[in-house]
Design a protein around this motif. Sequence first.
Motif, PDB file in Angstrom:
ATOM      1  N   PRO A  61     -15.084   1.876  -3.303  1.00  6.82           N
ATOM      2  CA  PRO A  61     -14.602   0.961  -4.344  1.00  6.82           C
ATOM      3  C   PRO A  61     -13.403   0.108  -3.948  1.00  6.82           C
ATOM      4  CG  PRO A  61     -14.056   3.245  -4.882  1.00  6.82           C
ATOM      5  CD  PRO A  61     -15.000   3.287  -3.717  1.00  6.82           C
ATOM      6  N   ASP A  62     -12.539   0.632  -3.060  1.00  7.94           N
ATOM      7  CA  ASP A  62     -11.341  -0.126  -2.705  1.00  7.94           C
ATOM      8  C   ASP A  62     -11.490  -0.907  -1.411  1.00  7.94           C
ATOM      9  OD1 ASP A  62     -11.462   2.176  -1.217  1.00  7.94           O
ATOM     10  OD2 ASP A  62      -9.343   2.703  -1.427  1.00  7.94           O
ATOM     11  N   TRP A  63     -12.716  -0.957  -0.847  1.00  8.80           N
ATOM     12  CA  TRP A  63     -12.946  -1.818   0.302  1.00  8.80           C
ATOM     13  C   TRP A  63     -13.132  -3.254  -0.178  1.00  8.80           C
ATOM     14  CZ3 TRP A  63     -16.785   0.681   4.330  1.00  8.80           C
ATOM     15  CH2 TRP A  63     -16.233   1.879   4.805  1.00  8.80           C
ATOM     16  N   PRO A  64     -12.793  -4.235   0.662  1.00  6.58           N
ATOM     17  CA  PRO A  64     -13.041  -5.638   0.297  1.00  6.58           C
ATOM     18  C   PRO A  64     -14.522  -5.896   0.042  1.00  6.58           C
ATOM     19  CG  PRO A  64     -11.552  -5.493   2.180  1.00  6.58           C
ATOM     20  CD  PRO A  64     -12.082  -4.113   1.954  1.00  6.58           C
ATOM     21  N   LEU A  72     -11.706  -3.142  -5.600  1.00 12.03           N
ATOM     22  CA  LEU A  72     -10.747  -2.626  -6.573  1.00 12.03           C
ATOM     23  C   LEU A  72      -9.365  -2.507  -5.943  1.00 12.03           C
ATOM     24  CD1 LEU A  72     -12.665   0.276  -8.398  1.00 12.03           C
ATOM     25  CD2 LEU A  72     -12.686  -2.181  -8.868  1.00 12.03           C
ATOM     26  N   ASN A  73      -8.350  -2.759  -6.747  1.00 15.53           N
ATOM     27  CA  ASN A  73      -6.994  -2.530  -6.246  1.00 15.53           C
ATOM     28  C   ASN A  73      -6.668  -1.044  -6.356  1.00 15.53           C
ATOM     29  OD1 ASN A  73      -6.056  -1.955  -8.910  1.00 15.53           O
ATOM     30  ND2 ASN A  73      -5.710  -4.157  -9.293  1.00 15.53           N
ATOM     31  N   ALA A  74      -5.484  -0.660  -5.869  1.00 16.82           N
ATOM     32  CA  ALA A  74      -5.127   0.753  -5.807  1.00 16.82           C
ATOM     33  C   ALA A  74      -5.125   1.397  -7.187  1.00 16.82           C
ATOM     34  CB  ALA A  74      -3.752   0.909  -5.147  1.00 16.82           C
ATOM     35  N   GLU A  75      -4.616   0.697  -8.183  1.00 18.51           N
ATOM     36  CA  GLU A  75      -4.544   1.272  -9.524  1.00 18.51           C
ATOM     37  C   GLU A  75      -5.934   1.440 -10.119  1.00 18.51           C
ATOM     38  OE1 GLU A  75      -1.739   0.711 -13.505  1.00 18.51           O
ATOM     39  OE2 GLU A  75      -2.110  -1.005 -12.176  1.00 18.51           O
ATOM     40  N   GLU A  76      -6.807   0.472  -9.897  1.00 18.17           N
ATOM     41  CA  GLU A  76      -8.168   0.563 -10.414  1.00 18.17           C
ATOM     42  C   GLU A  76      -8.949   1.683  -9.722  1.00 18.17           C
ATOM     43  OE1 GLU A  76      -8.837  -4.173 -11.543  1.00 18.17           O
ATOM     44  OE2 GLU A  76      -9.248  -3.427  -9.525  1.00 18.17           O
ATOM     45  N   MET A 310       0.154   7.240  -2.088  1.00 22.72           N
ATOM     46  CA  MET A 310      -0.387   6.453  -0.987  1.00 22.72           C
ATOM     47  C   MET A 310      -0.958   5.134  -1.490  1.00 22.72           C
ATOM     48  SD  MET A 310      -2.092   9.511   1.304  1.00 22.72           S
ATOM     49  CE  MET A 310      -2.620   8.435   2.653  1.00 22.72           C
ATOM     50  N   ARG A 311      -1.562   5.165  -2.675  1.00 27.54           N
ATOM     51  CA  ARG A 311      -2.059   3.904  -3.238  1.00 27.54           C
ATOM     52  C   ARG A 311      -0.917   2.969  -3.587  1.00 27.54           C
ATOM     53  NH1 ARG A 311      -5.704   7.477  -6.120  1.00 27.54           N
ATOM     54  NH2 ARG A 311      -7.794   7.328  -5.226  1.00 27.54           N
ATOM     55  N   ALA A 312       0.243   3.555  -3.875  1.00 27.01           N
ATOM     56  CA  ALA A 312       1.415   2.741  -4.204  1.00 27.01           C
ATOM     57  C   ALA A 312       2.127   2.226  -2.958  1.00 27.01           C
ATOM     58  CB  ALA A 312       2.384   3.557  -5.057  1.00 27.01           C
ATOM     59  N   GLY A 313       1.606   2.557  -1.793  1.00 24.74           N
ATOM     60  CA  GLY A 313       2.166   2.025  -0.562  1.00 24.74           C
ATOM     61  C   GLY A 313       2.942   2.992   0.288  1.00 24.74           C
ATOM     62  N   GLN A 314       3.119   4.223  -0.174  1.00 19.44           N
ATOM     63  CA  GLN A 314       3.837   5.199   0.636  1.00 19.44           C
ATOM     64  C   GLN A 314       2.913   5.739   1.727  1.00 19.44           C
ATOM     65  OE1 GLN A 314       6.052   8.205  -1.483  1.00 19.44           O
ATOM     66  NE2 GLN A 314       6.264   6.919  -3.287  1.00 19.44           N
ATOM     67  N   ASP A 315       3.482   5.955   2.902  1.00 16.65           N
ATOM     68  CA  ASP A 315       2.708   6.465   4.023  1.00 16.65           C
ATOM     69  C   ASP A 315       2.753   7.985   4.026  1.00 16.65           C
ATOM     70  OD1 ASP A 315       1.328   6.955   6.333  1.00 16.65           O
ATOM     71  OD2 ASP A 315       2.867   6.190   7.695  1.00 16.65           O
ATOM     72  N   GLY A 316       1.658   8.583   3.585  1.00 15.33           N
ATOM     73  CA  GLY A 316       1.585  10.042   3.570  1.00 15.33           C
ATOM     74  C   GLY A 316       0.651  10.591   4.623  1.00 15.33           C
ATOM     75  N   SER A 317       0.370   9.778   5.655  1.00 18.11           N
ATOM     76  CA  SER A 317      -0.644  10.164   6.641  1.00 18.11           C
ATOM     77  C   SER A 317      -0.277  11.453   7.371  1.00 18.11           C
ATOM     78  CB  SER A 317      -0.866   9.028   7.640  1.00 18.11           C
ATOM     79  OG  SER A 317       0.352   8.632   8.241  1.00 18.11           O
TER      80      SER A 317
END
Length: 401
Positions: A61-64, A72-76, A310-317
């Motif tokens: 869903p979140d792929w282009p 979908l964006n991260a929130e969606e 992680m969807r909010a941009g934090q790197d939790g890898s």
Amino acid sequence: MSDIEAFRCETRAWLEANCPESMRTPMPENEMVWGGSQVEFVSQDQRLWFERMRDRGWFCPDWPIEYGGSGLNAEEAAVLEAEMRRLRCRPPQINLGIWMLGPLLLEHGSEEQKRRLLPPMARGEVRWCQGFSEPNAGSDLASLRTRARLESDHFVVDGTKIWTSYGDKSDWMYALVRTDPDAPKHQGISLLLIDMHAEGVSTAPIDLIGGKSSFCQVFFDGVRVARENLVGELNAGWALAKRLLQHERRAMSKFGEISLPTHFDLLSLLREYLPEPQGRAEQALHLRAIRCRMEEHAFELTQRRMAEEMRAGQDGSDLMAIMKLVHSEQEKEKFEVLLDVLGLRALGWEESSFTDQELALTRAWLGSFAQTIAGGSSEVQLNVIAKRVLGLPEAGKGEAK
């Protein structure tokens, strides 16, 4: 109503209308749908759920959109995941390509590779397997010996991979190969994409103690691979491998949500086999089971929180090593508790006097030991956590050990 709440209402209504009731139940292992050229369904509801989610673009869903997702964006994407969890929707398919290789290609693949490889992957048309481990290169992955020599516009691959999950059923493999045997071992490795139906590729299933053979050894004998299937730069595959392994650890920790924990509900089995504990031993077992379920719940909540961050941009890898370690160890402990709960009813193998669930649980208990090895052993995960998360010094470099 905000845009995200409107999306939530729309998503909830669509899932209610399109997810069959039978696809809102715990998913036994033998009912997993693996995407690929030979996708199989055990029921019409499985097929419908697969096709509806595929056509919606919600396999990824979140792929282009141009690569097969729905944009979908991260929130969606988080809303979709939450609504599927609320309805207890089964995943419409299992696809290691989507979970592991796809994210890597989005980050490091060429534009041609993205447009050629991602849309079929996003439609569930290709089944991928991973070719990393070798008979003499397990935890020390960089000591691999499978070699690929470059000849004009293609590579010629010779060697073998082992512990390849479903290698005999896969369409393609993403594999680490040695392309410069004279370079330091971490610098002479490349990442190749190999057609599993190509001439010179053969597989041999490996029997496991639980009676199921999902692992294979794969052999390459002069296999020709087009240069366009090299991901990233030549001899620069080690950095890509480390990044892919981060995606793998995330997938391994997520995989438990849809496999072992769901069709062996610890507390329901506790109520069934030990409804009224007698004596201290059974009371202690009840407490172990409740503690185990509480730890599972804490893990699930932590996993959701990390996904949001992680969807909010934090790197939790790097934290994925912690999640993989905790999940696999929790699974092993859970099955130890379940075995004690069932008592003598957990000793069956093929006898008709045992229920299918009891027989399956015994085999799953044996399989739980593999979870602490697959995707990187618990010992390796502890090393990763010490180095990349805690920043502890490496032994043998002059620091305190």
